[in-house]
Motif scaffolding. Structure first.
Motif, PDB file in Angstrom:
ATOM      1  N   LYS A 354       0.844  -1.075  -0.068  1.00 29.42           N
ATOM      2  CA  LYS A 354       0.155  -0.074   0.052  1.00 29.42           C
ATOM      3  C   LYS A 354       1.030   1.183   0.139  1.00 29.42           C
ATOM      4  CE  LYS A 354      -3.720   2.513   2.350  1.00 29.42           C
ATOM      5  NZ  LYS A 354      -3.055   3.838   2.237  1.00 29.42           N
ATOM      6  N   TYR A 355       1.883   1.230   0.711  1.00 26.49           N
ATOM      7  CA  TYR A 355       2.896   2.340   0.741  1.00 26.49           C
ATOM      8  C   TYR A 355       3.346   2.708  -0.307  1.00 26.49           C
ATOM      9  CZ  TYR A 355       5.933   5.719   3.297  1.00 26.49           C
ATOM     10  OH  TYR A 355       6.705   6.616   3.602  1.00 26.49           O
ATOM     11  N   ALA A 356       3.694   1.407  -1.332  1.00 27.69           N
ATOM     12  CA  ALA A 356       4.308   1.659  -2.542  1.00 27.69           C
ATOM     13  C   ALA A 356       3.554   2.500  -3.525  1.00 27.69           C
ATOM     14  CB  ALA A 356       4.680   0.220  -2.970  1.00 27.69           C
ATOM     15  N   TRP A 357       2.108   1.816  -3.589  1.00 31.16           N
ATOM     16  CA  TRP A 357       0.839   2.506  -4.680  1.00 31.16           C
ATOM     17  C   TRP A 357       0.831   3.882  -3.996  1.00 31.16           C
ATOM     18  CZ3 TRP A 357      -0.062  -0.075  -8.511  1.00 31.16           C
ATOM     19  CH2 TRP A 357      -0.315  -1.329  -8.344  1.00 31.16           C
ATOM     20  N   GLU A 365       5.331  -2.287 -12.206  1.00 31.27           N
ATOM     21  CA  GLU A 365       6.594  -1.858 -11.141  1.00 31.27           C
ATOM     22  C   GLU A 365       6.167  -3.324  -9.878  1.00 31.27           C
ATOM     23  OE1 GLU A 365       8.733   2.122 -10.556  1.00 31.27           O
ATOM     24  OE2 GLU A 365       6.888   2.057 -10.236  1.00 31.27           O
ATOM     25  N   MET A 366       4.637  -3.425  -9.602  1.00 24.93           N
ATOM     26  CA  MET A 366       4.344  -4.167  -8.539  1.00 24.93           C
ATOM     27  C   MET A 366       3.994  -5.561  -9.021  1.00 24.93           C
ATOM     28  SD  MET A 366       4.301  -2.236  -5.797  1.00 24.93           S
ATOM     29  CE  MET A 366       3.046  -3.097  -4.656  1.00 24.93           C
ATOM     30  N   LYS A 367       3.871  -5.924 -10.238  1.00 21.86           N
ATOM     31  CA  LYS A 367       3.237  -7.079 -10.735  1.00 21.86           C
ATOM     32  C   LYS A 367       4.151  -8.293  -9.822  1.00 21.86           C
ATOM     33  CE  LYS A 367       2.981 -10.142 -14.923  1.00 21.86           C
ATOM     34  NZ  LYS A 367       3.340 -10.228 -16.271  1.00 21.86           N
ATOM     35  N   ASP A 368       5.464  -8.320  -9.828  1.00 21.24           N
ATOM     36  CA  ASP A 368       6.194  -9.175  -9.076  1.00 21.24           C
ATOM     37  C   ASP A 368       5.826  -9.579  -7.517  1.00 21.24           C
ATOM     38  OD1 ASP A 368       7.234  -9.855 -11.780  1.00 21.24           O
ATOM     39  OD2 ASP A 368       9.227  -9.001 -11.241  1.00 21.24           O
ATOM     40  N   ALA A 369       5.896  -8.233  -7.083  1.00 18.59           N
ATOM     41  CA  ALA A 369       5.601  -8.393  -5.717  1.00 18.59           C
ATOM     42  C   ALA A 369       4.079  -8.712  -5.318  1.00 18.59           C
ATOM     43  CB  ALA A 369       5.669  -6.893  -5.076  1.00 18.59           C
ATOM     44  N   LEU A 370       3.246  -8.432  -6.272  1.00 17.38           N
ATOM     45  CA  LEU A 370       1.773  -8.935  -5.963  1.00 17.38           C
ATOM     46  C   LEU A 370       1.658 -10.232  -6.115  1.00 17.38           C
ATOM     47  CD1 LEU A 370      -0.424  -5.838  -7.251  1.00 17.38           C
ATOM     48  CD2 LEU A 370       0.594  -6.180  -5.161  1.00 17.38           C
ATOM     49  N   GLN A 371       2.217 -11.039  -7.359  1.00 16.03           N
ATOM     50  CA  GLN A 371       2.399 -12.629  -7.389  1.00 16.03           C
ATOM     51  C   GLN A 371       2.796 -13.125  -6.531  1.00 16.03           C
ATOM     52  OE1 GLN A 371       0.883 -14.301  -9.832  1.00 16.03           O
ATOM     53  NE2 GLN A 371      -0.246 -12.453 -10.094  1.00 16.03           N
ATOM     54  N   ALA A 372       3.803 -12.754  -5.630  1.00 20.73           N
ATOM     55  CA  ALA A 372       4.655 -13.183  -4.718  1.00 20.73           C
ATOM     56  C   ALA A 372       3.706 -13.278  -3.257  1.00 20.73           C
ATOM     57  CB  ALA A 372       5.848 -12.368  -4.221  1.00 20.73           C
ATOM     58  N   ILE A 415       9.053  -5.029  -3.155  1.00 23.04           N
ATOM     59  CA  ILE A 415       8.427  -3.842  -2.798  1.00 23.04           C
ATOM     60  C   ILE A 415       9.595  -2.842  -2.363  1.00 23.04           C
ATOM     61  CG2 ILE A 415       6.882  -2.751  -1.386  1.00 23.04           C
ATOM     62  CD1 ILE A 415       5.354  -5.201  -1.114  1.00 23.04           C
ATOM     63  N   ALA A 416      10.593  -3.416  -1.525  1.00 25.19           N
ATOM     64  CA  ALA A 416      11.656  -2.487  -1.259  1.00 25.19           C
ATOM     65  C   ALA A 416      12.255  -1.828  -2.455  1.00 25.19           C
ATOM     66  CB  ALA A 416      12.727  -3.163  -0.370  1.00 25.19           C
ATOM     67  N   LYS A 417      12.564  -2.754  -3.313  1.00 28.86           N
ATOM     68  CA  LYS A 417      13.178  -2.360  -4.721  1.00 28.86           C
ATOM     69  C   LYS A 417      12.301  -1.322  -5.453  1.00 28.86           C
ATOM     70  CE  LYS A 417      15.923  -6.486  -5.528  1.00 28.86           C
ATOM     71  NZ  LYS A 417      16.104  -7.496  -6.225  1.00 28.86           N
ATOM     72  N   VAL A 418      10.935  -1.534  -5.278  1.00 26.40           N
ATOM     73  CA  VAL A 418       9.932  -0.383  -6.209  1.00 26.40           C
ATOM     74  C   VAL A 418      10.290   0.857  -5.427  1.00 26.40           C
ATOM     75  CG1 VAL A 418       7.736   0.017  -6.605  1.00 26.40           C
ATOM     76  CG2 VAL A 418       8.462  -2.260  -6.982  1.00 26.40           C
ATOM     77  N   LEU A 419      10.164   0.726  -3.826  1.00 26.43           N
ATOM     78  CA  LEU A 419      10.174   1.974  -3.001  1.00 26.43           C
ATOM     79  C   LEU A 419      11.656   2.793  -3.394  1.00 26.43           C
ATOM     80  CD1 LEU A 419       8.452   0.786   0.319  1.00 26.43           C
ATOM     81  CD2 LEU A 419       7.632   2.591  -1.397  1.00 26.43           C
ATOM     82  N   GLY A 426      14.770   2.773   3.734  1.00 23.22           N
ATOM     83  CA  GLY A 426      14.368   2.973   5.308  1.00 23.22           C
ATOM     84  C   GLY A 426      13.139   1.755   5.463  1.00 23.22           C
ATOM     85  N   ASP A 427      12.677   1.669   6.529  1.00 22.24           N
ATOM     86  CA  ASP A 427      11.531   1.113   7.083  1.00 22.24           C
ATOM     87  C   ASP A 427      10.310   1.995   6.910  1.00 22.24           C
ATOM     88  OD1 ASP A 427      13.237  -1.062   7.897  1.00 22.24           O
ATOM     89  OD2 ASP A 427      13.421  -0.099   9.844  1.00 22.24           O
ATOM     90  N   VAL A 428       9.211   0.939   6.313  1.00 17.51           N
ATOM     91  CA  VAL A 428       7.980   1.491   5.885  1.00 17.51           C
ATOM     92  C   VAL A 428       7.329   1.750   7.263  1.00 17.51           C
ATOM     93  CG1 VAL A 428       5.695   1.301   4.985  1.00 17.51           C
ATOM     94  CG2 VAL A 428       7.635   0.462   3.835  1.00 17.51           C
TER      95      VAL A 428
END
Length: 478
Positions: A354-357, A365-372, A415-419, A426-428
């Motif tokens: 959510k923070y990334a969105w 960008e989020m496709k791989d993270a969401l599949q995981a 997600i960290a890579k997207v951010l 840092g930490d979300v």
């Protein structure tokens, strides 16, 4: 001479037992013309032993280290699960199961079925949700049609489904032979080229359970109940079935991940455990045989085998009761340790997504993270939604949870890579979800209103259903 004498006694005992069983069947006072008889009370006079033990499924006194017969609020104990199911009705309420005698009242009372007819509320669930709650279901399916039953709104059947899980769910009322009453089981077997009627009696002692205690989904706009076993029974087989049709139960409200919701895959995991592989049926452990006089019958107080170790585990195992109990708990504890880690990691993955969105991430960008996330949550749910899975197949459940943990960590890294690409390091910041109520607030769920509406529903709507059922003779008053 001694051996011959002993064998003679055994044969005499067997003949006496068979004679008494035959006498019970031949002297039935209630001969039914239909395979389905919804009122369980009508079987009491002919089968008093089975009926009296079935009544004990109302008993909620058993308490184990992990599974008990009481209703326990799982979301209160594990508030991360509210976040995991954000956007789906399970985030409203999720309890440990009670005995079959409570099936209908538990479905009426749970927040997940909503409060149709109260304060302008409409149905939030289809009629399919009633499917496993009692023998009135196959009766209605016969009268109205299977598809018509599924696609009706949930509240339409409130005054019809009033007899809880009982005799005709598992037995043909005419012959009392084991016969599953749910069409989805037969349909799944047919798609695999198998025939339920040709299964052995021992396997049938599990299939009458498998018709409900299995993974399923609601197919199409008609919410047609379907078992996804076409490719096999493993977590990967069923995932491949869903992936091939690009299916998801819901889109997660926080992370936007396409989520698969597992529905207690007990039969699947039982098949993968040592007891299932050795031909031990569900009934062998959950409905142990009891001898009374010359009659041997199944105890219909379906409950944890640990509640009656002398009649369940010790019929095969020589260890003392406490050793066997601790053996089970040891396996459950190991699986539970991994589960605890998964739920924390997976909740963080949803929140970080959510923070990334919110930070401007794109779908690409989020496709791989969401599949995981999807893979992780499917495995977590498959392992924990099954009642007693960490006993039925402890190695398989631990393997599945281990994979789930790996996918959750993979999602967080992606997600960290997207951010990072969007200039954040840092930490979300994590919300306070330390209680069910705080987790409800975070996902935007008004729990107090849901509870108030449900209380009004139980006070005003359900009594009318019961009154209507009694007036139509569908419910027997004792």
């Amino acid at each position: 001479m001694v051996v011959v004498f002993v064998l003679g006694l055994i044969v005499s005992s067997l003949l006496e037992r068979r004679a008494e069983v035959v006498s019970i069947y031949n002297n039935r006072k209630h001969i039914f013309k239909d395979a389905i008889v919804a009122q369980n009370e009508l079987f009491a006079e002919d089968f008093p032993r089975e009926y009296q033990t079935w009544l004990k499924t109302a008993d909620t006194t058993y308490q184990g280290e992990f599974n008990s017969s009481q209703r326990v609020d799982v979301l209160a104990a594990r508030p991360e699960m509210v976040v995991l199911w954000a956007g789906y009705s399970f985030s409203m309420e999720y309890n440990t199961p009670r005995g079959h005698k409570h099936a209908i009242e538990d479905l009426n009372e749970i927040l997940r079925t909503g409060s149709p007819g109260v304060n302008g509320n409409k149905d939030i669930q289809p009629g399919t949700c009633w499917t496993c709650k009692g023998p009135d279901v196959p009766r209605i399916m016969k009268e109205k049609g299977i598809a018509e039953f599924y696609k009706a709104p949930w509240s339409q059947w409130g005054s019809e489904i009033v007899n809880t899980i009982g005799c005709s769910d598992c037995h043909d009322a005419r012959t009392m032979k084991l016969k599953p009453a749910r069409p989805a089981l037969y349909e799944a077997f047919e798609r695999r080229g198998e025939d339920v009627s040709k299964q052995s009696h021992q396997h049938m002692r599990s299939l009458v359970c498998a018709q409900c205690h299995t993974e399923y989904y609601f197919k199409g706009d008609g919410n047609y109940l379907t078992f996804p076993h076409d490719k096999g029974f493993t977590v990967e087989d069923i995932e491949a079935y869903y992936d091939e049709m690009n299916y998801s139960d819901y889109t997660h409200k926080i992370s936007r991940a396409p989520i698969l919701k597992a529905q207690h895959p007990d039969y699947e995991l039982w098949r993968m455990g040592i007891h299932g592989q050795r031909g031990v049926s569900c009934a062998d452990c959950h409905m142990p045989y009891v001898s009374e006089g010359g009659v041997k019958y199944s105890d219909h107080q379906i409950t944890s085998p640990l509640a009656k170790i002398d009649k369940t585990c010790q019929t095969c195992h020589r260890e003392d009761a406490e050793t066997l109990r601790q053996n089970v708990y040891e396996r459950q504890r190991m699986a539970n340790d991994v589960r605890n880690r998964v739920e924390k990691e997976l909740a963080k993955a949803h929140i970080e997504a959510k923070y990334a969105w919110d930070s401007g991430a794109t779908e690409a960008e989020m496709k791989d993270a969401l599949q995981a996330i999807r893979k992780s949550q499917w495995r977590w749910d498959f392992a924990v939604a099954s009642h007693g899975a960490s006993f039925h197949a402890p190695q398989e459940v631990t393997r599945i949870l281990g994979q789930s943990l790996g996918y959750a960590e993979e999602a967080r890294l992606a997600i960290a890579k997207v951010l990072a690409r969007h200039g954040f390091s840092g930490d979300v910041p994590m919300p306070d979800i330390s209680t069910k109520e705080k987790a409800w607030a975070y996902i935007g769920l008004d729990g107090k209103k849901l509870q108030a509406d449900k209380a009004e529903f139980m006070k005003t709507v359900v009594p009318k259903w019961v009154q209507s059922a009694k007036a139509q003779g569908k419910l027997i008053e004792l």
